[in-house]
Design a protein around this motif. Structure first.
Motif, mmCIF file in Angstrom:
data_model
loop_
_atom_site.group_PDB
_atom_site.id
_atom_site.type_symbol
_atom_site.label_atom_id
_atom_site.label_comp_id
_atom_site.label_asym_id
_atom_site.label_seq_id
_atom_site.Cartn_x
_atom_site.Cartn_y
_atom_site.Cartn_z
ATOM 1 N N ILE A 210 6.333 15.061 13.362
ATOM 2 C CA ILE A 210 6.489 14.767 11.941
ATOM 3 C C ILE A 210 5.138 14.929 11.258
ATOM 4 O O ILE A 210 4.171 14.273 11.637
ATOM 5 C CB ILE A 210 7.028 13.343 11.721
ATOM 6 C CG1 ILE A 210 8.409 13.199 12.353
ATOM 7 C CG2 ILE A 210 7.091 13.013 10.236
ATOM 8 C CD1 ILE A 210 9.004 11.824 12.206
ATOM 9 N N LYS A 211 5.093 15.799 10.277
ATOM 10 C CA LYS A 211 3.862 16.027 9.531
ATOM 11 C C LYS A 211 4.067 15.629 8.072
ATOM 12 O O LYS A 211 5.033 16.044 7.440
ATOM 13 C CB LYS A 211 3.442 17.495 9.611
ATOM 14 C CG LYS A 211 2.991 17.932 10.995
ATOM 15 C CD LYS A 211 2.498 19.370 10.968
ATOM 16 C CE LYS A 211 2.016 19.809 12.344
ATOM 17 N NZ LYS A 211 1.525 21.208 12.329
ATOM 18 N N PHE A 212 3.148 14.821 7.570
ATOM 19 C CA PHE A 212 3.171 14.408 6.172
ATOM 20 C C PHE A 212 2.055 15.103 5.401
ATOM 21 O O PHE A 212 0.977 15.346 5.945
ATOM 22 C CB PHE A 212 2.968 12.896 6.045
ATOM 23 C CG PHE A 212 4.120 12.066 6.529
ATOM 24 C CD1 PHE A 212 5.283 11.973 5.791
ATOM 25 C CD2 PHE A 212 4.033 11.377 7.722
ATOM 26 C CE1 PHE A 212 6.347 11.207 6.226
ATOM 27 C CE2 PHE A 212 5.090 10.605 8.168
ATOM 28 C CZ PHE A 212 6.249 10.519 7.420
ATOM 29 N N ASP A 213 2.321 15.370 4.149
ATOM 30 C CA ASP A 213 1.259 15.838 3.266
ATOM 31 C C ASP A 213 0.269 14.701 3.043
ATOM 32 O O ASP A 213 0.657 13.531 2.964
ATOM 33 C CB ASP A 213 1.852 16.288 1.927
ATOM 34 C CG ASP A 213 0.797 16.854 0.998
ATOM 35 O OD1 ASP A 213 0.450 18.035 1.147
ATOM 36 O OD2 ASP A 213 0.320 16.091 0.127
ATOM 37 N N ARG A 214 -1.000 15.024 2.950
ATOM 38 C CA ARG A 214 -2.036 13.993 2.824
ATOM 39 C C ARG A 214 -1.914 13.190 1.530
ATOM 40 O O ARG A 214 -2.432 12.081 1.437
ATOM 41 C CB ARG A 214 -3.424 14.637 2.892
ATOM 42 C CG ARG A 214 -3.763 15.214 4.255
ATOM 43 C CD ARG A 214 -5.165 15.790 4.265
ATOM 44 N NE ARG A 214 -5.492 16.386 5.553
ATOM 45 C CZ ARG A 214 -5.998 15.708 6.575
ATOM 46 N NH1 ARG A 214 -6.234 14.417 6.450
ATOM 47 N NH2 ARG A 214 -6.268 16.313 7.716
ATOM 48 N N GLN A 215 -1.240 13.742 0.533
ATOM 49 C CA GLN A 215 -1.165 13.078 -0.769
ATOM 50 C C GLN A 215 -0.029 12.058 -0.854
ATOM 51 O O GLN A 215 0.055 11.314 -1.827
ATOM 52 C CB GLN A 215 -0.982 14.128 -1.876
ATOM 53 C CG GLN A 215 -2.083 15.173 -1.927
ATOM 54 C CD GLN A 215 -3.453 14.552 -2.141
ATOM 55 O OE1 GLN A 215 -3.613 13.641 -2.952
ATOM 56 N NE2 GLN A 215 -4.449 15.041 -1.414
ATOM 57 N N THR A 216 0.851 12.002 0.139
ATOM 58 C CA THR A 216 1.979 11.073 0.067
ATOM 59 C C THR A 216 1.507 9.644 0.297
ATOM 60 O O THR A 216 0.667 9.384 1.161
ATOM 61 C CB THR A 216 3.054 11.425 1.108
ATOM 62 O OG1 THR A 216 2.461 11.450 2.415
ATOM 63 C CG2 THR A 216 3.679 12.763 0.812
ATOM 64 N N ASN A 217 2.059 8.714 -0.485
ATOM 65 C CA ASN A 217 1.704 7.311 -0.301
ATOM 66 C C ASN A 217 2.634 6.666 0.726
ATOM 67 O O ASN A 217 3.559 7.298 1.238
ATOM 68 C CB ASN A 217 1.742 6.558 -1.639
ATOM 69 C CG ASN A 217 3.102 6.657 -2.318
ATOM 70 O OD1 ASN A 217 4.142 6.545 -1.675
ATOM 71 N ND2 ASN A 217 3.102 6.879 -3.628
ATOM 72 N N GLU A 218 2.387 5.398 1.013
ATOM 73 C CA GLU A 218 3.128 4.729 2.083
ATOM 74 C C GLU A 218 4.615 4.615 1.759
ATOM 75 O O GLU A 218 5.471 4.826 2.623
ATOM 76 C CB GLU A 218 2.546 3.339 2.343
ATOM 77 C CG GLU A 218 3.155 2.655 3.557
ATOM 78 C CD GLU A 218 2.440 1.370 3.922
ATOM 79 O OE1 GLU A 218 2.522 0.960 5.086
ATOM 80 O OE2 GLU A 218 1.794 0.780 3.035
ATOM 81 N N GLU A 219 4.951 4.277 0.505
ATOM 82 C CA GLU A 219 6.360 4.155 0.129
ATOM 83 C C GLU A 219 7.096 5.477 0.304
ATOM 84 O O GLU A 219 8.228 5.509 0.795
ATOM 85 C CB GLU A 219 6.485 3.673 -1.320
ATOM 86 C CG GLU A 219 6.138 2.212 -1.532
ATOM 87 C CD GLU A 219 4.656 2.010 -1.791
ATOM 88 O OE1 GLU A 219 3.888 2.987 -1.629
ATOM 89 O OE2 GLU A 219 4.266 0.885 -2.147
ATOM 90 N N GLU A 220 6.457 6.575 -0.081
ATOM 91 C CA GLU A 220 7.088 7.888 0.053
ATOM 92 C C GLU A 220 7.293 8.253 1.513
ATOM 93 O O GLU A 220 8.305 8.849 1.879
ATOM 94 C CB GLU A 220 6.237 8.952 -0.640
ATOM 95 C CG GLU A 220 6.335 8.931 -2.150
ATOM 96 C CD GLU A 220 5.507 10.018 -2.793
ATOM 97 O OE1 GLU A 220 5.947 10.556 -3.827
ATOM 98 O OE2 GLU A 220 4.414 10.332 -2.267
ATOM 99 N N ARG A 221 6.357 7.889 2.361
ATOM 100 C CA ARG A 221 6.501 8.211 3.781
ATOM 101 C C ARG A 221 7.670 7.451 4.403
ATOM 102 O O ARG A 221 8.455 8.022 5.161
ATOM 103 C CB ARG A 221 5.199 7.898 4.517
ATOM 104 C CG ARG A 221 4.070 8.792 4.065
ATOM 105 C CD ARG A 221 2.794 8.559 4.823
ATOM 106 N NE ARG A 221 1.741 9.405 4.253
ATOM 107 C CZ ARG A 221 0.671 9.792 4.892
ATOM 108 N NH1 ARG A 221 0.484 9.414 6.135
ATOM 109 N NH2 ARG A 221 -0.229 10.554 4.313
ATOM 110 N N ILE A 222 7.780 6.185 4.064
ATOM 111 C CA ILE A 222 8.900 5.398 4.581
ATOM 112 C C ILE A 222 10.217 5.932 4.028
ATOM 113 O O ILE A 222 11.217 6.043 4.750
ATOM 114 C CB ILE A 222 8.709 3.912 4.230
ATOM 115 C CG1 ILE A 222 7.478 3.361 4.954
ATOM 116 C CG2 ILE A 222 9.947 3.107 4.610
ATOM 117 C CD1 ILE A 222 7.113 1.948 4.571
ATOM 118 N N PHE A 223 10.229 6.295 2.755
ATOM 119 C CA PHE A 223 11.422 6.887 2.140
ATOM 120 C C PHE A 223 11.819 8.176 2.861
ATOM 121 O O PHE A 223 12.998 8.393 3.181
ATOM 122 C CB PHE A 223 11.139 7.158 0.661
ATOM 123 C CG PHE A 223 12.173 8.010 -0.024
ATOM 124 C CD1 PHE A 223 13.465 7.549 -0.212
ATOM 125 C CD2 PHE A 223 11.847 9.281 -0.481
ATOM 126 C CE1 PHE A 223 14.421 8.338 -0.853
ATOM 127 C CE2 PHE A 223 12.784 10.073 -1.119
ATOM 128 C CZ PHE A 223 14.073 9.602 -1.300
#
Length: 231
Positions: A210-223
């Protein structure tokens, strides 16, 4: 928890299942075979023995993995960008996510449904914080432990969500990848079969990445994680 604890838990799980198979065979199947040679009894005996052999081999595999792993602290931490997904040995958990260094970052646990809402509890092990999520046919609400809504997205289509602040999220699926786009920009990607060789001492080659964009915040990642687990 780190990945070594996970493998130790899996080895215990399989040895318990092996013991259960032995008990079932000795208490039920073996006495029945002494009384009759009925075909279903023979079939059940073969099935139990096959399961026993499988569980023993899985136990040996995870014991080997847990003892052959290096200390996760010697690996470079992949930080917030790369997370590994492994199924949990505890059936109550939907999943556990590990960092590249082998430490558990997130745990997601599915609770009971309430009024057609699926409830999830998400634990951020780095910050020792808890979140609660309510998922239904209309959207997703993310609440902090004090029941305050910190993120809410309404479903506008089967694979599209819209937030009150004007952001649009879309699920994009293919045969080998799962991704989520925010306003047309990809913010999370889940892929299989691309595990770096250097990481395969800790994770199996088929572990989803799973790769996240560096700009995503914690709420967006959990979402995004909730969208992955519920779609």
């Amino acid at each position: 928890m780190n990945i070594k604890d996970y493998y130790s838990g899996m080895s215990r799980l399989y040895i318990h299942q092996s013991i259960l198979c032995v008990i079932v065979f000795m208490v039920i199947i073996f006495p029945a075979l002494q009384i009759t040679n009925f075909f279903p009894t023979n079939t059940a005996g073969i099935l139990i023995l096959t399961m026993l052999i499988y569980f023993i081999f899985r136990h040996i595999y995870f014991v080997y993995k847990s003892h052959s792993l290096p200390n996760p602290s010697i690996f470079h931490n992949e930080g917030e960008v790369l997370l590994m997904l492994e199924p949990s040995p505890v059936t109550a958990y939907q999943g556990k996510l590990f960092s590249g260094s082998g430490y558990c970052v997130f745990s997601i646990k599915k609770g009971r449904k309430q009024a057609k809402k699926a409830l999830f509890t998400i634990t951020d092990h780095r910050k020792n914080t808890y979140w609660m999520a309510k998922v239904n046919d209309f959207g997703i609400q993310l609440l902090k432990i004090r029941k305050e809504i910190s993120f809410e997205a309404l479903k506008s289509d089967k694979r599209e969500f819209h937030t009150t602040d004007g952001n649009d999220y879309r699920i994009v699926k293919s045969a080998y990848t799962f991704s989520i786009k925010k306003n047309g920009m990809k913010i999370m990607t889940v892929s299989r079969g691309l595990m770096p060789i250097s990481m395969q001492r800790i994770f199996s080659a088929s572990t989803p990445i799973i790769k996240f964009d560096r700009q995503t915040n914690e709420e967006e990642r959990i979402f995004c994680l909730l969208l992955y687990f519920t779609n």
